[in-house]
Write an enzyme that holds these catalytic residues in place. Sequence first.
Site, PDB file in Angstrom:
ATOM      1  N   LYS A 138       5.845  15.396  -7.025  1.00 13.50           N
ATOM      2  CA  LYS A 138       5.898  14.757  -5.705  1.00 13.50           C
ATOM      3  C   LYS A 138       7.320  14.779  -5.168  1.00 13.50           C
ATOM      4  O   LYS A 138       7.562  15.034  -3.992  1.00 13.50           O
ATOM      5  CB  LYS A 138       5.382  13.310  -5.800  1.00 13.50           C
ATOM      6  N   GLN A 182       2.419   4.922  -8.849  1.00 15.24           N
ATOM      7  CA  GLN A 182       1.644   5.899  -9.613  1.00 15.24           C
ATOM      8  C   GLN A 182       0.636   5.185 -10.513  1.00 15.24           C
ATOM      9  O   GLN A 182       0.974   4.248 -11.233  1.00 15.24           O
ATOM     10  CB  GLN A 182       2.596   6.780 -10.448  1.00 15.24           C
ATOM     11  N   ASP A 205      -0.786   6.238   0.144  1.00 11.52           N
ATOM     12  CA  ASP A 205      -1.879   6.597  -0.770  1.00 11.52           C
ATOM     13  C   ASP A 205      -3.233   6.184  -0.196  1.00 11.52           C
ATOM     14  O   ASP A 205      -4.276   6.640  -0.674  1.00 11.52           O
ATOM     15  CB  ASP A 205      -1.699   5.852  -2.103  1.00 11.52           C
TER      16      ASP A 205
HETATM   17  N1  GUN Z   1      -2.911   8.807 -10.125  1.00  7.46           N
HETATM   18  C1  GUN Z   1      -3.753   9.845 -10.038  1.00  7.46           C
HETATM   19  N2  GUN Z   1      -3.897  10.249  -8.772  1.00  7.46           N
HETATM   20  C2  GUN Z   1      -3.130   9.446  -8.027  1.00  7.46           C
HETATM   21  C3  GUN Z   1      -2.858   9.372  -6.640  1.00  7.46           C
HETATM   22  O1  GUN Z   1      -3.374  10.136  -5.815  1.00  7.46           O
HETATM   23  N3  GUN Z   1      -1.997   8.395  -6.269  1.00  7.46           N
HETATM   24  C4  GUN Z   1      -1.438   7.526  -7.170  1.00  7.46           C
HETATM   25  N4  GUN Z   1      -0.627   6.584  -6.695  1.00  7.46           N
HETATM   26  N5  GUN Z   1      -1.680   7.574  -8.455  1.00  7.46           N
HETATM   27  C5  GUN Z   1      -2.509   8.527  -8.881  1.00  7.46           C
END
Ligand code: GUN
Length: 378
Positions: A138, A182, A205
């Site tokens: 990211k 996350q 998100d």
């Molecule tokens: N863990 C797995 N996929 C995601 C996501 O799209 N966003 C976040 N914050 N955590 C994740």
Amino acid sequence: MASMHTNATTMYFTNCSSSSSSTARLLHFSTTKLHKFSNSISHFHRQINLHQYRTSNPKFPKSILTHSSSSSSSSSSTVEVKSEASAKVIDGKRVAKDIREEVAVEISKMKNEIGIVPGLAVILVGDRKDSATYVRNKKKACDTVGINSYEVRLAEDSTEEEVLDHISKFNDDPSVHGILVQLPLPSHMNEQNVLNAVCIEKDVDGFHPLNIGRLAMRGREPLFVPCTPKGCIELLHRYEIPVKGKRAVVIGRSNIVGMPAALLLQREDATVSIVHSRTKNPEEITRQADIIISAVGQPNMVRGSWVKPGAVLVDVGINAIEDSESPRGYRLVGDICYEEASKVASAITPVPGGVGPMTIAMLLSNTLLSAKRIHNFR
Ligand code: GUN
């Protein structure tokens, strides 16, 4: 590992035998599984005017599902299987790259015109390797398009209060336009408390219950839509695959993918069914679908015989299976048996290179959207 599979019309060999069986029960969907091997997700993007995009991109195909693919169900379990793959490959890697470029152009314009650079804050708790890889990707993506990224790493045994404290600071920080915690969090933390603490204007998100609630309600607009399901729909749009009035089946009901994907499809006027771990005879339901989105984390579970001829298949699963012929000792496969399904479907996303790269593309796009909204920049 090849197994022989027969049906009424054809007999052919398949290497999809790693699926538990054609009556497989769905495994509990693990978000980490989807991102475990997320090196393949290091491709990113930006938001665009779809119409302008399509008309200026002659390389994109004309509608795929224009034949009426009779929304009526084909209840028969016999499907004529071609010997060659005939489905159009939906190239998520290329779309994600295009989106990344579009986002970069808009960010540069914003910086030049109002001096604002979008900022994304990421909070990572614990030392899960998969989560660390995902967060690294990211950050790289942000660098590529010109988004400022801020990262907080906390030890596994941190307290929920520490996480809440960082969220609160990012909520108040005007240089931060998006906040992402996350997942999964360590088990001693309450995920709901943490996600509720992110202010909805920065919830890139789209996991805040207010954003999900608005997604579910008619006449309400969420500020953000979760990235992976948004990426699935974006692929359908960019390939001009009609959704309105189609029968769609989502396999998996996770908060991160399955549930919001079903809500999004419904908002697009599809008739939506959700297949999950307690569904009896899931293949009878998937065989009625014009569009299938699978997000269950079960390698090769959806066999060719589960698919209606001409259906469009979007595979969110990224599963590692043992492969002694690969130098790494494993290879990545989706939830859908590509080898079989690509002979029945009209279009299909590959794994890797399908939905995977779209998730981060949508995160960049959401972060840009947030900065534009906060600064009233069009
Ligand atoms: N863990 C797995 N996929 C995601 C996501 O799209 N966003 C976040 N914050 N955590 C994740």
